[in-house]
Enzyme design. Structure first.
Site, short mmCIF file in Angstrom:
data_model
loop_
_atom_site.label_atom_id
_atom_site.label_comp_id
_atom_site.label_asym_id
_atom_site.label_seq_id
_atom_site.Cartn_x
_atom_site.Cartn_y
_atom_site.Cartn_z
CG LEU A 297 -9.42 5.67 11.27
CD1 LEU A 297 -8.90 7.08 11.10
CD2 LEU A 297 -10.84 5.69 11.77
CG PHE B 72 0.77 5.55 -0.59
CD1 PHE B 72 1.88 5.44 -1.40
CD2 PHE B 72 -0.40 6.07 -1.12
CE1 PHE B 72 1.84 5.87 -2.72
CE2 PHE B 72 -0.45 6.50 -2.43
CZ PHE B 72 0.67 6.40 -3.24
CB VAL C 293 -5.38 5.43 7.92
CG1 VAL C 293 -5.64 6.73 8.63
CG2 VAL C 293 -4.78 5.68 6.56
CG ASP D 131 -4.67 5.80 -5.43
OD1 ASP D 131 -5.48 5.23 -6.20
OD2 ASP D 131 -4.30 5.29 -4.35
#
Ligand SMILES: *[C@@H]1O[C@H](CO)[C@@H](O)[C@H](O)[C@H]1NC(C)=O
Ligand SMILES: *[C@@H]1O[C@H](CO)[C@@H](O)[C@H](O)[C@H]1NC(C)=O
Ligand SMILES: *[C@@H]1O[C@H](CO)[C@@H](O)[C@H](O)[C@H]1NC(C)=O
Ligand SMILES: *[C@@H]1O[C@H](CO)[C@@H](O)[C@H](O)[C@H]1NC(C)=O
Ligand SMILES: *[C@@H]1O[C@H](CO)[C@@H](O)[C@H](O)[C@H]1NC(C)=O
Ligand SMILES: *[C@@H]1O[C@H](CO)[C@@H](O)[C@H](O)[C@H]1NC(C)=O
Ligand SMILES: *[C@@H]1O[C@H](CO)[C@@H](O)[C@H](O)[C@H]1NC(C)=O
Ligand SMILES: *[C@@H]1O[C@H](CO)[C@@H](O)[C@H](O)[C@H]1NC(C)=O
Ligand SMILES: *[C@@H]1O[C@H](CO)[C@@H](O)[C@H](O)[C@H]1NC(C)=O
Ligand SMILES: *[C@@H]1O[C@H](CO)[C@@H](O)[C@H](O)[C@H]1NC(C)=O
Ligand SMILES: *[C@@H]1O[C@H](CO)[C@@H](O)[C@H](O)[C@H]1NC(C)=O
Ligand SMILES: *[C@@H]1O[C@H](CO)[C@@H](O)[C@H](O)[C@H]1NC(C)=O
Length: 823
Positions: free
Chosen positions: A499, A504, A507, A617
């Protein structure tokens, strides 16, 4: 069923108009069998006989004509079903609407005293808002005596509260109207859960069995219910409070009257707001948020576990009372003993009952406290009274419970309020002859033989090893589920549907076996220890707000660290703003709601959580949109997971520096105002529909925030700033407001920036906003091309740290946004 319904909707109407006035039943007309009544005007609702699910019991009900899965919004004879709809009749008799069964007995009636109305003229009319009314039908048909209803179904709701309806407190009779759940999905008889108005607190409460209150909305402050802050983000339902000499009540309307929406008291004990999206009923809102907060949801001797599936289980030594009720989602019957207590068969044998200790439980309400000095005295006090069914003993003393145990909750270790409860069972119950006792026997064997001892040692090792492994799939806290890596691998088809990627980790989309769609984030560069990771994750798991993406669970197996979130249908904000190929244009009203929603989500993180959480963020990629385009802030709490090492965070967020506040580079401590800065940058992008840092076609850098700030401050045409795709169609005042707020947010001096709470108030119209000063770094930017590096995406971190450090204090003489209140 569906075919049947479609037949009713489309074929019966002409037929009906021959037999009956379409929307009206009068004295000499009856309704029976498959005949239905269509509401006057738009024909939104249908009234007729129905039978829920597979049951053969028939009821008179009202349902939506345009919703193909028959959805009942009102039932007349909730408690008195009939078995044959063909020989039953709904008709008007002596001024009342009555339902007659096969043998012509009245089994349901509107129950009016009919002395003062002209009986023969009374008619029943189904109105287009779903209200069934009785009125005097003399005179000119449906136009006579408007508003003067003898009776209306809106005064007698069942489980559904329709727009325009009300749940009231009648001051004359001092009676509270109830919105009562169905008994189960196939039985509309009144269930145990009911919503009512508490007029003193201007609030709604939910009770179990009309007594035990387990939820309150908090009092109404003319905008929201105080304990339902997420209702602020609500552009579907318009609630209002009415208080007159006769009654007080809330009513609501839909901002968009063409949406099909309803409010129900569900069999789950939760109130829910649902909207029809042309395929399904989608849940917009529900409370209490957690199933196990519903009082006694699992009935007597049942335990509710927020992480267990299903939620309800029986205590050891008990079994479900009714398998069929449990499979229909009605757990209220609870559980019964597998074996009667010795006490019950022979009182003198009472002392031969035993106790089974169940750890990590949320205890039942209303214990009987007892002043005793030890656990054995407590146990003994319970044994002595045959009606005592459990005890708990700890530092707070001894608590006893008599009779049925209600509202037991299975908690997980470390939540804080978990305790051990000792359940009274027959001594011959199978729970006492299980593996636990075998252990004792085996221990005896240890004494006899070293060989056996070694064998036991091996077994113990095996058990420990097994336990360790088991904790992998055990839940951590509250609603979080610990997933196995393999499960996530198969849910995401081996991480094939990506996605997006972020600082980090990437996804992936996945589908759980129960067909819930999830988003799985594979975390990178997390070097935290297992325990710290779990602590951090469970903290994130407790943060729940309508404008924050909900963490469902996680996976932690060695270096494999994954987070599992709710999947958001409409993806991230950037795909709607910056990619012109998106079929749907995000119109201005939605953008404004999105701006407000993000601010509310951030406000929750900054001000409402136990520890202030700085997101660090904020950017369009981290704003996800659900099917209703309700914004949800994603990725919060992750900066903490990486550690408080800001340079590390900076590196992780490389590439999104257009949103970073100057203090990130100047090296001073980061506060929540850093998020406010990023939020301001996102506001500009919501207005312009393009990246702030985007280069214009001729290669010359045109920095949108500078332009926007000068137009705003100089009183120029703000609609010029608007995304061209909107074609200037927007509320000028709102655009101006957003631009002003954005300018305030991106002030270099964090002390001048408003708090996100102030932003929320401004956007809600509760606070005015002054003209902002020109942000210093923007001025500098316009003057000197050197500073471009600060705003473009391609620069690498660290090197520009000296460039913006100089001007942090120079703007502090500017005034803050005005805080005068407008109401
Ligand atoms: C019902 O009664 C009204 C007057 O009371 C009469 O005009 C009408 O024709 C009757 N309808 C039927 C179907 O008998
Ligand atoms: C109704 O019965 C049919 C067949 O007996 C079954 O397949 C279906 O699941 C049942 N529906 C409900 C709602 O119980
Ligand atoms: C109709 O209702 C009456 C009163 O409740 C009851 O005595 C009678 O048995 C019912 N008739 C049928 C056929 O169910
Ligand atoms: C109906 O009338 C009876 C007797 O006339 C009276 O006792 C009763 O209170 C009345 N009920 C209502 C709801 O007015
Ligand atoms: C009741 O209705 C009938 C017929 O419409 C009319 O003749 C009569 O006067 C009415 N009675 C009252 C008390 O309104
Ligand atoms: C109701 O009656 C009034 C006059 O009595 C008329 O002006 C109005 O148009 C009527 N409304 C409807 C819906 O028939
Ligand atoms: C609900 O309360 C009534 C009396 O108030 C009681 O008779 C009934 O047993 C209660 N129901 C349950 C499920 O406890
Ligand atoms: C909301 O409802 C109130 C009361 O019914 C009404 O005055 C108001 O105009 C409604 N607001 C909107 C935006 O529809
Ligand atoms: C209160 O009730 C009385 C009597 O039923 C009625 O005449 C009056 O209009 C009502 N007042 C309001 C504000 O609804
Ligand atoms: C109810 O209990 C029976 C026997 O203990 C069990 O087979 C059944 O699965 C249970 N039903 C539900 C819905 O849990
Ligand atoms: C109860 O148990 C006692 C002792 O075991 C025995 O003497 C007595 O007869 C029993 N009573 C009954 C009613 O079974
Ligand atoms: C057992 O406890 C109940 C509830 O407290 C009490 O009413 C009853 O008298 C007690 N029975 C005995 C034998 O002490």
């Amino acid at each position: 069923m569906i075919h049947h319904l479609i037949f009713l909707c489309f074929c019966i109407t002409p037929f009906l108009s021959l037999a009956l006035a379409v929307d009206t039943i009068s004295g000499n007309e009856t309704l029976s069998g498959d005949r239905t009544l269509l509401s006057s005007g738009g024909g939104n609702f249908v009234l007729g006989f129905f039978h829920p699910g597979n049951s053969s019991r028939y009821y008179i009900g009202i349902w939506y004509r345009r919703v193909p899965t028959q959805t009942i919004v009102w039932v007349a004879n909730r408690e008195a079903p009939i078995s044959d709809s063909n020989s039953a009749q709904l008709t008007v008799l002596n001024g009342n609407l009555v339902l007659l069964n096969e043998s012509r007995s009245v089994i349901w009636s509107t129950g009016l005293n009919s002395t003062n109305s002209n009986n023969s003229n009374v008619v029943a009319v189904l109105l287009d808002d779903g209200n069934l009314v009785l009125r005097d039908g003399s005179g000119s048909g449906s136009n006579s005596s408007v508003g003067e209803y003898l009776w209306e179904s809106f005064d007698h709701p069942d489980r559904t509260w329709l727009p325009g309806g009300k749940i009231a407190y009648d001051k004359r009779t001092q009676r509270r109207q109830l919105l009562t759940s169905w008994k189960n999905s196939e039985d509309p008889a009144p269930g145990l859960f009911s919503l009512e108005l508490d007029p003193n607190g201007r609030q709604y409460i939910i009770r179990w069995n009309r007594t035990e209150q387990y939820w309150t909305s908090g009092s109404w402050n003319d905008h929201i219910f105080s304990l339902v802050p997420e209702m602020r983000l609500n552009y579907i339902y318009n609630f209002s409070y009415v208080d007159n000499v006769n009654e007080s009540y809330f009513t609501y309307s839909l901002y968009n009257p063409s949406t099909i929406s309803r409010f129900i008291m569900d069999v789950s004990g939760q109130v829910k707001m649902l909207s029809w999206d042309n395929r399904d009923w989608t849940l917009f809102w529900s409370q209490p948020r957690q199933q196990c907060e519903v009082y006694a949801y699992c009935g007597a001797f049942g335990t509710c576990g927020q992480t267990s599936m299903p939620f309800c289980n029986c205590l050891p030594g008990f079994r479900n009372k009714s398998d069929s009720d449990w499979s229909l989602g009605d757990f209220s019957g609870g559980c019964v003993r597998e074996l009667d207590l010795q006490c019950e068969s022979n009182r003198t044998n009472g002392r031969r009952d035993k106790f089974f200790a169940r750890p990590n439980m949320g205890l039942p309400e209303h214990p009987q406290p007892l002043m005793v000095g030890s656990a054995s005295e407590c146990e003994s006090a319970c044994l002595d009274n045959c009606s005592c069914s459990a005890y708990a003993y700890d530092g707070n003393g001894c608590s006893l419970w008599n009779g049925e145990l209600l509202n037991l909750q299975q908690l997980t270790e470390g939540v804080g309020n978990e305790r051990t409860i000792n359940i009274r069972l027959s001594a011959s119950s199978s729970v006492f002859s299980g593996s636990k006792n075998n252990k004792g026997i085996i221990i005896g064997a240890i004494v006899g033989s070293i060989a056996v001892f070694l064998a036991i040692l091996a077994i113990v090792m095996a058990i420990i090893w097994r336990r360790r492994r088991k904790t992998v799939s055990k839940s951590v806290e509250g609603s979080l589920v610990a997933f196995g890596y393999k499960d996530l691998q198969s849910a995401t088809k081996n991480f094939s549907d990506k996605l997006g990627g972020g600082g980090f980790g990437s996804v992936f989309k996945g589908i759980l076996p129960d067909s819930t769609v999830i988003a799985v984030k594979k975390l990178e560069s997390i070097n935290q220890g297992e325990k710290q990771f779990r602590t951090e994750v469970s903290t994130i798991g407790t943060i729940q707000h309508v404008n924050l993406v909900r963490l469902r669970g996680f996976c932690s197996e060695g270096s494999k660290k994954l987070l599992v979130y709710d999947h958001m249908e409409n993806g991230s904000l950037d795909s709607h703003l910056f990619k012109a190929k998106e079929p749907k244009v995000l119109e201005w009203q939605k953008r404004y709601q999105i701006a407000l929603g993000i601010a509310r989500g951030l406000q929750y993180l900054h001000e409402k959580c136990r520890d202030c959480i700085i997101h660090c963020d904020i950017k369009p990629e981290n704003i996800l949109l659900d099917s209703e385009f309700c914004p949800k802030v994603a990725d919060f709490g992750l900066a903490k997971l990486v550690g408080r090492d800001f340079s590390r965070v900076l590196t992780t967020m490389r590439g999104t520096r257009g949103y970073l506040a100057p203090e990130w580079i100047s090296g001073v401590a980061i506060t929540a105002k850093a998020d406010v800065y990023s939020y301001g940058m996102v506001l500009f992008e919501l207005v312009s529909g393009r990246r702030n840092s985007e280069n214009s076609e001729d290669g010359k850098v045109k920095f949108f925030p500078s332009w926007a700030a000068s137009v705003t401050i100089d009183g120029g045409d703000v609609l010029e700033l608007l995304d061209p795709i909107l074609d200037r169609s927007a509320d000028v005042e709102e655009v101006l407001k957003i631009c002003k707020v954005a300018c305030w947010c991106i002030q270099d001096d964090e002390n001048i920036r408003p708090s996100i709470g102030q932003v929320v108030q401004i956007l809600e119209g509760l606070m005015d906003v002054n003209l902002p000063p020109v942000p210093r770094s923007l001025q500098v930017f316009v003057e000197s091309q050197e500073h471009i590096v600060f705003f473009t995406e391609s620069s690498s971190s660290g090197q520009s740290s000296s460039q913006t450090k100089s001007n942090t204090s120079s703007a502090s003489s500017h005034s803050k946004p005005s805080t005068q209140s407008t109401n």
